[in-house]
Design a protein around this motif. Structure first.
Motif, PDB file in Angstrom:
ATOM      1  N   MET A 154       0.777  -1.230  -0.091  1.00 14.65           N
ATOM      2  CA  MET A 154       0.094   0.024  -0.243  1.00 14.65           C
ATOM      3  C   MET A 154       0.968   1.102  -0.004  1.00 14.65           C
ATOM      4  SD  MET A 154      -3.033   0.948   2.822  1.00 14.65           S
ATOM      5  CE  MET A 154      -2.146   0.526   3.972  1.00 14.65           C
ATOM      6  N   GLY A 155       1.022   1.944  -1.053  1.00 12.52           N
ATOM      7  CA  GLY A 155       1.399   3.295  -1.235  1.00 12.52           C
ATOM      8  C   GLY A 155       3.146   3.249  -1.708  1.00 12.52           C
ATOM      9  N   ARG A 156       3.857   4.067  -1.245  1.00 14.39           N
ATOM     10  CA  ARG A 156       4.964   4.314  -1.950  1.00 14.39           C
ATOM     11  C   ARG A 156       5.966   3.443  -1.590  1.00 14.39           C
ATOM     12  NH1 ARG A 156       4.637   7.710   2.595  1.00 14.39           N
ATOM     13  NH2 ARG A 156       6.359   7.584   4.262  1.00 14.39           N
ATOM     14  N   ASP A 157       6.943   3.638  -2.335  1.00 11.61           N
ATOM     15  CA  ASP A 157       8.401   2.659  -2.292  1.00 11.61           C
ATOM     16  C   ASP A 157       9.099   2.890  -0.968  1.00 11.61           C
ATOM     17  OD1 ASP A 157       7.778   1.522  -4.872  1.00 11.61           O
ATOM     18  OD2 ASP A 157       9.219   2.972  -5.927  1.00 11.61           O
ATOM     19  N   SER A 158       9.926   1.793  -0.438  1.00 12.93           N
ATOM     20  CA  SER A 158      10.723   2.056   0.860  1.00 12.93           C
ATOM     21  C   SER A 158      11.719   3.015   0.637  1.00 12.93           C
ATOM     22  CB  SER A 158      11.303   0.749   1.068  1.00 12.93           C
ATOM     23  OG  SER A 158      12.117   0.067   0.198  1.00 12.93           O
ATOM     24  N   LYS A 159      12.181   3.286  -0.567  1.00 12.28           N
ATOM     25  CA  LYS A 159      13.072   4.266  -0.585  1.00 12.28           C
ATOM     26  C   LYS A 159      12.977   5.406  -0.138  1.00 12.28           C
ATOM     27  CE  LYS A 159      12.261   5.450  -5.537  1.00 12.28           C
ATOM     28  NZ  LYS A 159      13.074   5.580  -6.914  1.00 12.28           N
ATOM     29  N   TYR A 160      11.692   5.838  -0.091  1.00  7.69           N
ATOM     30  CA  TYR A 160      11.057   7.096   0.441  1.00  7.69           C
ATOM     31  C   TYR A 160      10.804   7.116   1.930  1.00  7.69           C
ATOM     32  CZ  TYR A 160      10.395   8.222  -4.436  1.00  7.69           C
ATOM     33  OH  TYR A 160      10.729   8.517  -5.926  1.00  7.69           O
ATOM     34  N   SER A 161      11.291   6.015   2.475  1.00  8.73           N
ATOM     35  CA  SER A 161      10.986   5.822   3.791  1.00  8.73           C
ATOM     36  C   SER A 161      12.072   6.630   4.794  1.00  8.73           C
ATOM     37  CB  SER A 161      10.837   4.367   4.503  1.00  8.73           C
ATOM     38  OG  SER A 161       9.833   3.951   3.848  1.00  8.73           O
ATOM     39  N   LEU A 162      11.486   7.400   5.683  1.00 11.06           N
ATOM     40  CA  LEU A 162      12.715   8.266   6.461  1.00 11.06           C
ATOM     41  C   LEU A 162      12.840   7.620   7.774  1.00 11.06           C
ATOM     42  CD1 LEU A 162      11.785  11.823   5.310  1.00 11.06           C
ATOM     43  CD2 LEU A 162      13.286  10.462   4.191  1.00 11.06           C
ATOM     44  N   SER A 163      14.107   7.811   8.547  1.00 11.85           N
ATOM     45  CA  SER A 163      14.088   7.511   9.712  1.00 11.85           C
ATOM     46  C   SER A 163      13.235   8.652  10.819  1.00 11.85           C
ATOM     47  CB  SER A 163      15.661   7.477  10.047  1.00 11.85           C
ATOM     48  OG  SER A 163      16.319   8.704   9.987  1.00 11.85           O
ATOM     49  N   GLU A 176      -9.124   1.085  -1.210  1.00 13.71           N
ATOM     50  CA  GLU A 176     -10.356   0.171  -1.800  1.00 13.71           C
ATOM     51  C   GLU A 176     -11.096   1.194  -2.971  1.00 13.71           C
ATOM     52  OE1 GLU A 176     -12.740  -1.741   0.799  1.00 13.71           O
ATOM     53  OE2 GLU A 176     -11.080  -3.004   1.730  1.00 13.71           O
ATOM     54  N   GLN A 177     -11.476   2.372  -2.572  1.00 14.02           N
ATOM     55  CA  GLN A 177     -12.462   2.865  -3.364  1.00 14.02           C
ATOM     56  C   GLN A 177     -11.510   3.734  -4.531  1.00 14.02           C
ATOM     57  OE1 GLN A 177     -15.730   3.273  -3.119  1.00 14.02           O
ATOM     58  NE2 GLN A 177     -15.234   1.615  -1.635  1.00 14.02           N
ATOM     59  N   VAL A 178     -10.133   3.715  -4.171  1.00 15.00           N
ATOM     60  CA  VAL A 178      -9.245   4.668  -5.146  1.00 15.00           C
ATOM     61  C   VAL A 178      -8.989   3.351  -6.169  1.00 15.00           C
ATOM     62  CG1 VAL A 178      -7.084   5.329  -5.587  1.00 15.00           C
ATOM     63  CG2 VAL A 178      -8.431   6.348  -3.714  1.00 15.00           C
ATOM     64  N   ALA A 179      -8.655   2.381  -5.937  1.00 16.09           N
ATOM     65  CA  ALA A 179      -8.326   1.135  -6.627  1.00 16.09           C
ATOM     66  C   ALA A 179      -9.379   0.769  -7.558  1.00 16.09           C
ATOM     67  CB  ALA A 179      -8.049  -0.199  -5.611  1.00 16.09           C
ATOM     68  N   LYS A 180     -10.731   0.915  -7.162  1.00 18.10           N
ATOM     69  CA  LYS A 180     -11.921   0.639  -7.960  1.00 18.10           C
ATOM     70  C   LYS A 180     -12.163   1.550  -8.779  1.00 18.10           C
ATOM     71  CE  LYS A 180     -14.967  -0.195  -4.792  1.00 18.10           C
ATOM     72  NZ  LYS A 180     -16.212  -0.689  -4.068  1.00 18.10           N
ATOM     73  N   ARG A 181     -11.753   2.843  -8.581  1.00 16.25           N
ATOM     74  CA  ARG A 181     -12.005   4.083  -9.592  1.00 16.25           C
ATOM     75  C   ARG A 181     -10.880   4.500 -10.150  1.00 16.25           C
ATOM     76  NH1 ARG A 181     -15.471   3.665  -5.484  1.00 16.25           N
ATOM     77  NH2 ARG A 181     -17.717   4.172  -5.846  1.00 16.25           N
ATOM     78  N   ARG A 182      -9.801   3.826 -10.287  1.00 15.81           N
ATOM     79  CA  ARG A 182      -8.730   4.272 -11.216  1.00 15.81           C
ATOM     80  C   ARG A 182      -8.698   5.115 -12.329  1.00 15.81           C
ATOM     81  NH1 ARG A 182      -4.300   5.629  -8.314  1.00 15.81           N
ATOM     82  NH2 ARG A 182      -4.391   3.742  -7.099  1.00 15.81           N
ATOM     83  N   GLU A 183      -9.652   4.430 -13.288  1.00 18.56           N
ATOM     84  CA  GLU A 183      -9.913   5.045 -14.436  1.00 18.56           C
ATOM     85  C   GLU A 183     -10.747   6.246 -14.460  1.00 18.56           C
ATOM     86  OE1 GLU A 183     -11.869   2.285 -17.168  1.00 18.56           O
ATOM     87  OE2 GLU A 183     -10.203   0.858 -16.952  1.00 18.56           O
ATOM     88  N   LYS A 184     -11.457   6.681 -13.491  1.00 23.02           N
ATOM     89  CA  LYS A 184     -12.064   7.933 -13.308  1.00 23.02           C
ATOM     90  C   LYS A 184     -11.770   8.475 -11.964  1.00 23.02           C
ATOM     91  CE  LYS A 184     -14.641   7.775 -17.109  1.00 23.02           C
ATOM     92  NZ  LYS A 184     -14.474   8.569 -18.151  1.00 23.02           N
ATOM     93  N   LEU A 185     -10.613   8.552 -11.814  1.00 20.69           N
ATOM     94  CA  LEU A 185     -10.156   8.837 -10.063  1.00 20.69           C
ATOM     95  C   LEU A 185     -10.403  10.385 -10.101  1.00 20.69           C
ATOM     96  CD1 LEU A 185      -8.933   7.952  -7.682  1.00 20.69           C
ATOM     97  CD2 LEU A 185      -6.781   8.405  -8.562  1.00 20.69           C
ATOM     98  N   LEU A 186     -10.551  11.328 -11.301  1.00 19.28           N
ATOM     99  CA  LEU A 186     -10.650  12.714 -11.132  1.00 19.28           C
ATOM    100  C   LEU A 186     -11.987  13.023 -10.597  1.00 19.28           C
ATOM    101  CD1 LEU A 186      -9.659  15.635 -11.266  1.00 19.28           C
ATOM    102  CD2 LEU A 186     -10.266  15.417 -13.557  1.00 19.28           C
ATOM    103  N   ASN A 187     -12.858  12.272 -11.270  1.00 22.27           N
ATOM    104  CA  ASN A 187     -14.228  12.448 -10.829  1.00 22.27           C
ATOM    105  C   ASN A 187     -14.557  12.128  -9.400  1.00 22.27           C
ATOM    106  OD1 ASN A 187     -14.387  11.438 -13.910  1.00 22.27           O
ATOM    107  ND2 ASN A 187     -15.985  13.025 -13.395  1.00 22.27           N
ATOM    108  N   TYR A 188     -13.871  11.024  -8.865  1.00 30.14           N
ATOM    109  CA  TYR A 188     -14.186  10.437  -7.302  1.00 30.14           C
ATOM    110  C   TYR A 188     -13.527  11.395  -6.474  1.00 30.14           C
ATOM    111  CZ  TYR A 188     -13.818   7.660  -3.393  1.00 30.14           C
ATOM    112  OH  TYR A 188     -13.716   7.148  -2.020  1.00 30.14           O
ATOM    113  N   MET A 189     -12.379  12.011  -6.805  1.00 31.28           N
ATOM    114  CA  MET A 189     -11.638  12.830  -6.088  1.00 31.28           C
ATOM    115  C   MET A 189     -12.447  14.216  -5.791  1.00 31.28           C
ATOM    116  SD  MET A 189      -9.106  11.577  -4.584  1.00 31.28           S
ATOM    117  CE  MET A 189      -8.404  12.763  -3.823  1.00 31.28           C
TER     118      MET A 189
END
Length: 247
Positions: A1-10, A146-159
């Motif tokens: 879920m989310g971003r890559d570990s390379k962006y994790s900070l101490s 879950e909602q973002v994953a289901k609406r990925r194609e029309k994400l702007l409308n959902y947001m």
């Protein structure tokens, strides 16, 4: 879920990033303070009630006409800071914009400051927000993902729907969006467009600030129904697309 570990900070890197942002805002406010005339500024404080906003309006009216740039920069700096660090009171700041600058300028100012603050919160959360969101809103985060994953194609409308309606708190959307991989360009467009209706309602109420008794007076049934109507319109393309795909 989310971003890559390379962006994790101490912990220390996260603290340094947050401290750097706070110091930047502080330097701007100090510079503004030094550019203003010598006076008693004890009335300046973060608003907590409608009465606080009424007092700020009375004290700032003369400064707004004589030191417009300083007041604008100071207003935006405080608003963006509050939005970045999820400090309650931005609705009251929107009221103040209406009281000081009128409807058109007030709406433009609030939408600009709110979008800048939301963006700042988005990028800060991208770096250090995951533990905070998992701690404060684990259930909301799962639902949002879950909602973002289901609406990925029309994400702007959902947001847009989320921004216009009170389905999810704006604070949560700002912090959680980078964690569930909402692209920034969609986040930005949904924010700058979707905040306009609510900003208009709040800023317009700020013109009649003396008649308000509490923040609850802002959103009557008609105002809430209007916001939901606009939100439903924004997701209509998604619903139509789903019905066509089912045929």
């Amino acid at each position: 879920m989310g971003r890559d570990s390379k962006y994790s900070l101490s912990i220390w890197e996260a603290a340094a990033a947050a401290a750097g942002v706070v110091a930047s805002f502080g330097l701007v406010l100090v510079a503004l303070y030094l550019s203003m005339p010598s006076s008693d500024y004890s009335f300046l404080k973060l608003p907590r009630t409608v009465e606080d906003i009424q007092n700020l309006r009375d004290d700032l009216e003369s400064y707004t006409s004589d030191y417009t740039i300083q007041v604008l920069v100071g207003y935006c700096t405080v608003y963006i800071f509050m939005q970045t660090f999820m400090i309650p009171g931005t609705i009251l700041m929107s009221l103040l914009a209406g009281a000081l600058f009128g409807v058109l300028q007030g709406v433009a100012l609030v939408v600009f400051a709110a979008t800048a603050g939301a963006s700042s919160c988005y990028f800060l959360s991208y770096l250090i927000g995951r533990p905070l969101v998992l701690l404060l809103w684990p259930d909301k985060l799962s639902f949002f993902q879950e909602q973002v994953a289901k609406r990925r194609e029309k994400l702007l409308n959902y947001m847009l729907f989320l921004r216009v309606t009170p389905m999810l708190p704006n604070t949560f959307i700002n912090v959680a969006s980078p964690i569930v991989d909402v692209p920034y360009h969609i986040f930005f467009l949904a924010t700058i467009i979707g905040l306009i209706p609510a900003a208009y309602v709040t800023v317009r109420a700020g013109i009649a600030l003396g008649e308000l008794r509490s923040v609850a007076d802002l959103y009557d049934f008609q105002a809430i129904a209007t916001l939901f109507f606009i939100g439903i319109v924004s997701v209509t393309p998604t619903l139509i697309n789903k019905s066509q795909n089912c045929k």
